[in-house]
Write a protein that holds these residues in place. Structure first.
Motif, PDB file in Angstrom:
ATOM      1  N   GLY A  85       0.795  -1.226   0.000  1.00 31.70           N
ATOM      2  CA  GLY A  85       0.000   0.000   0.000  1.00 31.70           C
ATOM      3  C   GLY A  85       0.827   1.276   0.000  1.00 31.70           C
ATOM      4  N   LYS A  86       1.981   1.248  -0.643  1.00 29.86           N
ATOM      5  CA  LYS A  86       2.885   2.404  -0.645  1.00 29.86           C
ATOM      6  C   LYS A  86       2.980   3.029  -2.036  1.00 29.86           C
ATOM      7  CE  LYS A  86       3.585   1.283   3.583  1.00 29.86           C
ATOM      8  NZ  LYS A  86       4.717   0.877   4.326  1.00 29.86           N
ATOM      9  N   PHE A  87       3.487   4.249  -2.069  1.00 29.11           N
ATOM     10  CA  PHE A  87       3.706   4.986  -3.314  1.00 29.11           C
ATOM     11  C   PHE A  87       5.032   4.582  -3.950  1.00 29.11           C
ATOM     12  CE2 PHE A  87       1.119   7.845  -0.681  1.00 29.11           C
ATOM     13  CZ  PHE A  87       0.070   8.093  -1.547  1.00 29.11           C
ATOM     14  N   VAL A  88       5.162   4.851  -5.257  1.00 29.36           N
ATOM     15  CA  VAL A  88       6.425   4.643  -5.967  1.00 29.36           C
ATOM     16  C   VAL A  88       6.680   5.871  -6.827  1.00 29.36           C
ATOM     17  CG1 VAL A  88       7.727   3.222  -7.577  1.00 29.36           C
ATOM     18  CG2 VAL A  88       6.017   2.167  -6.127  1.00 29.36           C
ATOM     19  N   ILE A  89       7.868   6.438  -6.675  1.00 26.96           N
ATOM     20  CA  ILE A  89       8.268   7.606  -7.460  1.00 26.96           C
ATOM     21  C   ILE A  89       9.420   7.204  -8.373  1.00 26.96           C
ATOM     22  CG2 ILE A  89       9.043  10.010  -7.363  1.00 26.96           C
ATOM     23  CD1 ILE A  89       6.268   9.509  -6.066  1.00 26.96           C
ATOM     24  N   ASP A  90       9.241   7.462  -9.659  1.00 22.91           N
ATOM     25  CA  ASP A  90      10.223   7.097 -10.683  1.00 22.91           C
ATOM     26  C   ASP A  90      11.506   7.919 -10.529  1.00 22.91           C
ATOM     27  OD1 ASP A  90      11.317   5.946 -12.958  1.00 22.91           O
ATOM     28  OD2 ASP A  90       9.916   6.871 -14.352  1.00 22.91           O
ATOM     29  N   GLY A  91      12.595   7.386 -11.053  1.00 21.70           N
ATOM     30  CA  GLY A  91      13.884   8.056 -11.010  1.00 21.70           C
ATOM     31  C   GLY A  91      13.958   9.248 -11.960  1.00 21.70           C
ATOM     32  N   VAL A  92      15.050   9.965 -11.870  1.00 23.71           N
ATOM     33  CA  VAL A  92      15.228  11.207 -12.636  1.00 23.71           C
ATOM     34  C   VAL A  92      15.429  10.930 -14.120  1.00 23.71           C
ATOM     35  CG1 VAL A  92      16.230  12.420 -10.669  1.00 23.71           C
ATOM     36  CG2 VAL A  92      17.747  11.300 -12.313  1.00 23.71           C
ATOM     37  N   TYR A  93      15.132  11.950 -14.900  1.00 26.96           N
ATOM     38  CA  TYR A  93      15.464  11.968 -16.325  1.00 26.96           C
ATOM     39  C   TYR A  93      16.603  12.969 -16.443  1.00 26.96           C
ATOM     40  CZ  TYR A  93      15.059  12.329 -21.369  1.00 26.96           C
ATOM     41  OH  TYR A  93      15.328  12.299 -22.716  1.00 26.96           O
ATOM     42  N   ASN A  94      17.768  12.506 -16.863  1.00 22.90           N
ATOM     43  CA  ASN A  94      18.987  13.317 -16.786  1.00 22.90           C
ATOM     44  C   ASN A  94      19.069  14.468 -17.778  1.00 22.90           C
ATOM     45  OD1 ASN A  94      20.229  11.816 -14.684  1.00 22.90           O
ATOM     46  ND2 ASN A  94      20.649  10.205 -16.157  1.00 22.90           N
ATOM     47  N   ASN A  95      18.523  14.316 -18.956  1.00 21.58           N
ATOM     48  CA  ASN A  95      18.669  15.344 -19.979  1.00 21.58           C
ATOM     49  C   ASN A  95      17.589  16.408 -19.780  1.00 21.58           C
ATOM     50  OD1 ASN A  95      19.042  16.903 -22.224  1.00 21.58           O
ATOM     51  ND2 ASN A  95      19.157  15.195 -23.661  1.00 21.58           N
ATOM     52  N   PHE A  96      17.833  17.325 -18.851  1.00 22.83           N
ATOM     53  CA  PHE A  96      16.814  18.306 -18.469  1.00 22.83           C
ATOM     54  C   PHE A  96      16.494  19.314 -19.569  1.00 22.83           C
ATOM     55  CE2 PHE A  96      20.860  19.953 -16.963  1.00 22.83           C
ATOM     56  CZ  PHE A  96      20.836  21.281 -17.374  1.00 22.83           C
ATOM     57  N   ARG A  97      17.235  19.300 -20.653  1.00 21.89           N
ATOM     58  CA  ARG A  97      16.923  20.187 -21.791  1.00 21.89           C
ATOM     59  C   ARG A  97      16.092  19.472 -22.863  1.00 21.89           C
ATOM     60  NH1 ARG A  97      22.590  21.969 -20.905  1.00 21.89           N
ATOM     61  NH2 ARG A  97      22.422  24.023 -19.954  1.00 21.89           N
ATOM     62  N   HIS A  98      15.808  18.203 -22.666  1.00 25.60           N
ATOM     63  CA  HIS A  98      15.082  17.404 -23.655  1.00 25.60           C
ATOM     64  C   HIS A  98      13.668  17.128 -23.137  1.00 25.60           C
ATOM     65  CE1 HIS A  98      14.405  13.541 -26.026  1.00 25.60           C
ATOM     66  NE2 HIS A  98      14.580  14.471 -26.940  1.00 25.60           N
ATOM     67  N   GLY A  99      12.796  18.094 -23.331  1.00 26.08           N
ATOM     68  CA  GLY A  99      11.437  18.010 -22.803  1.00 26.08           C
ATOM     69  C   GLY A  99      10.631  16.847 -23.347  1.00 26.08           C
ATOM     70  N   ASP A 100      10.793  16.530 -24.624  1.00 24.67           N
ATOM     71  CA  ASP A 100      10.044  15.410 -25.203  1.00 24.67           C
ATOM     72  C   ASP A 100      10.444  14.085 -24.558  1.00 24.67           C
ATOM     73  OD1 ASP A 100       8.685  17.100 -26.891  1.00 24.67           O
ATOM     74  OD2 ASP A 100       9.965  16.692 -28.632  1.00 24.67           O
ATOM     75  N   GLY A 101      11.733  13.916 -24.306  1.00 22.61           N
ATOM     76  CA  GLY A 101      12.199  12.688 -23.661  1.00 22.61           C
ATOM     77  C   GLY A 101      11.662  12.571 -22.242  1.00 22.61           C
ATOM     78  N   LEU A 102      11.645  13.696 -21.522  1.00 18.76           N
ATOM     79  CA  LEU A 102      11.089  13.700 -20.171  1.00 18.76           C
ATOM     80  C   LEU A 102       9.613  13.324 -20.211  1.00 18.76           C
ATOM     81  CD1 LEU A 102      11.121  14.296 -17.110  1.00 18.76           C
ATOM     82  CD2 LEU A 102      10.610  16.689 -17.712  1.00 18.76           C
ATOM     83  N   TYR A 103       8.881  13.910 -21.141  1.00 17.52           N
ATOM     84  CA  TYR A 103       7.457  13.614 -21.270  1.00 17.52           C
ATOM     85  C   TYR A 103       7.242  12.116 -21.530  1.00 17.52           C
ATOM     86  CZ  TYR A 103       2.701  13.478 -23.002  1.00 17.52           C
ATOM     87  OH  TYR A 103       1.380  13.155 -23.196  1.00 17.52           O
ATOM     88  N   GLN A 104       8.024  11.568 -22.458  1.00 13.93           N
ATOM     89  CA  GLN A 104       7.889  10.142 -22.786  1.00 13.93           C
ATOM     90  C   GLN A 104       8.188   9.263 -21.575  1.00 13.93           C
ATOM     91  OE1 GLN A 104      10.489   9.654 -26.127  1.00 13.93           O
ATOM     92  NE2 GLN A 104       9.109  10.702 -27.546  1.00 13.93           N
ATOM     93  N   GLU A 105       9.227   9.621 -20.822  1.00 13.13           N
ATOM     94  CA  GLU A 105       9.583   8.810 -19.663  1.00 13.13           C
ATOM     95  C   GLU A 105       8.549   8.957 -18.545  1.00 13.13           C
ATOM     96  OE1 GLU A 105      13.833   7.995 -19.001  1.00 13.13           O
ATOM     97  OE2 GLU A 105      13.436   8.661 -16.936  1.00 13.13           O
ATOM     98  N   CYS A 106       7.991  10.148 -18.374  1.00 10.59           N
ATOM     99  CA  CYS A 106       6.911  10.337 -17.391  1.00 10.59           C
ATOM    100  C   CYS A 106       5.695   9.505 -17.775  1.00 10.59           C
ATOM    101  CB  CYS A 106       6.518  11.810 -17.282  1.00 10.59           C
ATOM    102  SG  CYS A 106       7.670  12.840 -16.368  1.00 10.59           S
ATOM    103  N   MET A 107       5.323   9.537 -19.056  1.00 10.78           N
ATOM    104  CA  MET A 107       4.176   8.751 -19.522  1.00 10.78           C
ATOM    105  C   MET A 107       4.428   7.255 -19.321  1.00 10.78           C
ATOM    106  SD  MET A 107       1.680  10.639 -20.372  1.00 10.78           S
ATOM    107  CE  MET A 107       0.661   9.427 -21.206  1.00 10.78           C
ATOM    108  N   GLN A 108       5.645   6.843 -19.596  1.00 10.38           N
ATOM    109  CA  GLN A 108       5.996   5.437 -19.402  1.00 10.38           C
ATOM    110  C   GLN A 108       5.849   5.060 -17.929  1.00 10.38           C
ATOM    111  OE1 GLN A 108      10.225   4.276 -19.640  1.00 10.38           O
ATOM    112  NE2 GLN A 108       9.579   2.943 -21.320  1.00 10.38           N
ATOM    113  N   GLY A 109       6.370   5.888 -17.041  1.00 14.83           N
ATOM    114  CA  GLY A 109       6.260   5.618 -15.607  1.00 14.83           C
ATOM    115  C   GLY A 109       4.814   5.579 -15.145  1.00 14.83           C
TER     116      GLY A 109
END
Length: 175
Positions: A85-109
């Motif tokens: 019954g606990k939460f899970v928070i995904d790890g960081v996305y390192n390329n902070f200038r690549h917004g599309d990649g961050l979006y894709q990884e957030c959606m995946q998570g």
């Protein structure tokens, strides 16, 4: 190594009043995540995907939004957390200038069942909030679901079976 004793002077176990969110970032932590997340002071698990990828010899994964080599570890952690019954928070996305990649990884998570994403740069906050916050449609659906459930319950005259129907889809009371 420091050894900790979980018992007080009367021999009973003491529970920390402080919420703890351990970083799960090694193969041993992944394999122990069920036990770790079972402790009452643990409120959620944070995934340390960079260190985990290094320990698994996956090489650089910061721009790899598919994260194939991490899937088993991430899913094991999600299963362990949910079993307790606990939460899970995904790890960081390192390329902070690549917004599309961050979006894709957030959606995946989110698709995999994670509750949020750890961030390393302020420009990542908006994207993570957009993905993990409920949309207007999701909020409206939840409101309709609650209303449907309440109506089914109240109209059952004491014989509610734990089943309602919303838009032709059965909704049941789960364990």
């Amino acid at each position: 190594a420091v050894e900790c004793d979980d018992t007080n002077s009367t021999g009973s176990v003491t529970i920390s009043p402080i919420p703890i969110w351990p970083m799960i970032e090694t193969p041993r932590a992944i394999l122990s995540s069920l036990s770790i997340s079972s402790h009452p002071s643990i409120h959620g698990l944070l995934l340390g995907t960079n260190d985990l990828a290094k320990d698994l010899n996956l090489g650089k994964c910061g721009n790899n939004s598919t994260r194939e080599g991490l899937v088993t570890s991430l899913q094991m952690t999600i299963l362990a957390a949910r079993a307790n019954g606990k939460f899970v928070i995904d790890g960081v996305y390192n390329n902070f200038r690549h917004g599309d990649g961050l979006y894709q990884e957030c959606m995946q998570g989110k698709t995999w069942g994670m509750d949020g994403k750890t961030l390393i740069h302020p420009n990542q906050v908006k994207t993570a909030n957009e993905v993990f916050a409920p949309s207007e449609e999701e909020v409206e659906h939840a409101r309709r679901l609650i209303a449907c459930w309440d109506e089914a319950k109240s109209s059952s005259e004491g014989a509610f079976t734990g089943v309602a129907v919303l838009d032709g889809i059965m909704v049941e009371e789960l364990h």
